[in-house]
Structures are given as structure tokens and as C-alpha cells.
Design a protein around this motif. Structure first.
Motif, short mmCIF file in Angstrom:
data_model
loop_
_atom_site.label_atom_id
_atom_site.label_comp_id
_atom_site.label_asym_id
_atom_site.label_seq_id
_atom_site.Cartn_x
_atom_site.Cartn_y
_atom_site.Cartn_z
N MET A 112 -15.78 47.67 10.14
CA MET A 112 -16.68 48.75 10.48
C MET A 112 -16.75 49.66 9.26
O MET A 112 -15.74 49.94 8.62
N ARG A 113 -17.93 50.14 8.97
CA ARG A 113 -18.13 51.03 7.83
C ARG A 113 -18.22 52.48 8.31
O ARG A 113 -18.97 52.80 9.22
N ILE A 114 -17.42 53.33 7.67
CA ILE A 114 -17.47 54.77 7.90
C ILE A 114 -17.70 55.45 6.55
O ILE A 114 -17.66 54.79 5.51
N PHE A 115 -17.92 56.73 6.59
CA PHE A 115 -18.06 57.51 5.37
C PHE A 115 -16.97 58.57 5.38
O PHE A 115 -16.94 59.42 6.27
N LEU A 116 -16.06 58.50 4.41
CA LEU A 116 -14.96 59.44 4.31
C LEU A 116 -15.26 60.37 3.14
O LEU A 116 -15.32 59.92 1.99
N ASN A 117 -15.51 61.64 3.45
CA ASN A 117 -15.89 62.62 2.43
C ASN A 117 -17.03 62.06 1.56
O ASN A 117 -17.00 62.13 0.34
N ASP A 118 -18.02 61.46 2.21
CA ASP A 118 -19.24 60.90 1.62
C ASP A 118 -19.04 59.61 0.84
O ASP A 118 -19.98 59.11 0.23
N ASP A 119 -17.83 59.01 0.88
CA ASP A 119 -17.59 57.72 0.25
C ASP A 119 -17.52 56.65 1.33
O ASP A 119 -16.77 56.80 2.30
N ALA A 120 -18.28 55.57 1.18
CA ALA A 120 -18.27 54.49 2.16
C ALA A 120 -16.91 53.78 2.13
O ALA A 120 -16.38 53.48 1.05
N ARG A 121 -16.36 53.54 3.30
CA ARG A 121 -15.08 52.83 3.44
C ARG A 121 -15.20 51.87 4.60
O ARG A 121 -15.88 52.14 5.59
N ASP A 122 -14.51 50.75 4.50
CA ASP A 122 -14.44 49.80 5.60
C ASP A 122 -13.08 49.92 6.27
O ASP A 122 -12.04 49.90 5.59
N VAL A 123 -13.09 50.08 7.59
CA VAL A 123 -11.86 50.20 8.37
C VAL A 123 -11.99 49.32 9.61
O VAL A 123 -13.09 48.95 10.01
N GLU A 124 -10.85 49.03 10.21
CA GLU A 124 -10.86 48.30 11.48
C GLU A 124 -11.41 49.21 12.57
O GLU A 124 -11.13 50.41 12.56
N PRO A 125 -12.17 48.68 13.51
CA PRO A 125 -12.64 49.51 14.62
C PRO A 125 -11.46 50.12 15.37
O PRO A 125 -10.42 49.47 15.52
N GLY A 126 -11.61 51.35 15.79
CA GLY A 126 -10.53 52.01 16.53
C GLY A 126 -10.71 53.50 16.57
O GLY A 126 -11.82 54.01 16.71
N THR A 127 -9.60 54.19 16.41
CA THR A 127 -9.58 55.64 16.56
C THR A 127 -9.51 56.34 15.21
O THR A 127 -9.19 55.72 14.19
N LEU A 128 -9.76 57.63 15.25
CA LEU A 128 -9.64 58.44 14.04
C LEU A 128 -8.21 58.38 13.51
O LEU A 128 -7.99 58.24 12.30
N ALA A 129 -7.23 58.47 14.37
CA ALA A 129 -5.83 58.43 13.94
C ALA A 129 -5.51 57.13 13.22
O ALA A 129 -4.87 57.13 12.17
N ALA A 130 -5.96 56.00 13.75
CA ALA A 130 -5.71 54.70 13.13
C ALA A 130 -6.41 54.60 11.78
O ALA A 130 -5.84 54.08 10.82
N ALA A 131 -7.63 55.10 11.70
CA ALA A 131 -8.37 55.05 10.43
C ALA A 131 -7.67 55.90 9.38
O ALA A 131 -7.50 55.48 8.23
N LEU A 132 -7.22 57.10 9.76
CA LEU A 132 -6.52 57.97 8.81
C LEU A 132 -5.24 57.32 8.32
O LEU A 132 -4.91 57.39 7.13
N GLU A 133 -4.53 56.67 9.20
CA GLU A 133 -3.30 55.98 8.82
C GLU A 133 -3.61 54.87 7.81
O GLU A 133 -2.95 54.77 6.78
N SER A 134 -4.62 54.06 8.09
CA SER A 134 -4.95 52.95 7.19
C SER A 134 -5.49 53.43 5.84
O SER A 134 -5.40 52.71 4.86
N LEU A 135 -6.03 54.63 5.81
CA LEU A 135 -6.58 55.18 4.57
C LEU A 135 -5.57 56.01 3.78
O LEU A 135 -5.91 56.62 2.77
#
Length: 65
Positions: free
Chosen positions: A1-24
Motif C-alpha cells: 500500500m502506498r502512503i505519503f509520509l511528510n509528502d514522500d511516497a512510501r510503501d507499507v504493509e496494509p494496517g494501522t498507523l502504529a504498525a506503519a510508524l514502527e516499520s518506518l
């Protein structure tokens, strides 16, 4: 899944904000977060589901004076 973190595109596993922050690499850090312009408090991050294209803002407090 693609999200934008502080305007930079990042690919993360689908899930929660907490999980995405941990993986990043933000796990355990003192930060402020917003998803799509809405503040998300730290206790709410595990329940905040992300969807493709969400915009996440992460701000770290600065020290000094």
C-alpha cells in the motif's frame, strides 16, 4: 500500500498507523502525528486504520530555547 509520509511516497504493509510508524523507524519515539490533516494522539494510533493514498505527517519535538 502506498502512503505519503511528510509528502514522500512510501510503501507499507496494509494496517494501522502504529504498525506503519514502527516499520518506518518511528517506533518508541516521541512524535506528533496526523493522518490526512487530522491529529492522531499516540493512544489512538493502534486503532487508526490506513488506506492507500493516506497522507501522514510526523513531527518530532525540538529542544532548545
Amino acid at each position: 500500500m502506498r502512503i505519503f509520509l511528510n509528502d514522500d511516497a512510501r510503501d507499507v504493509e496494509p494496517g494501522t498507523l502504529a504498525a506503519a510508524l514502527e516499520s518506518l523507524g518511528y517506533g518508541g519515539r516521541k512524535i506528533a502525528t496526523a493522518v490526512n490533516g487530522r491529529f492522531v494522539a499516540a493512544p489512538a494510533r493502534p486503532a487508526t486504520k490506513l488506506t492507500d493514498g493516506d497522507r501522514i505527517e510526523v513531527v518530532a519535538p525540538m529542544q532548545g530555547g
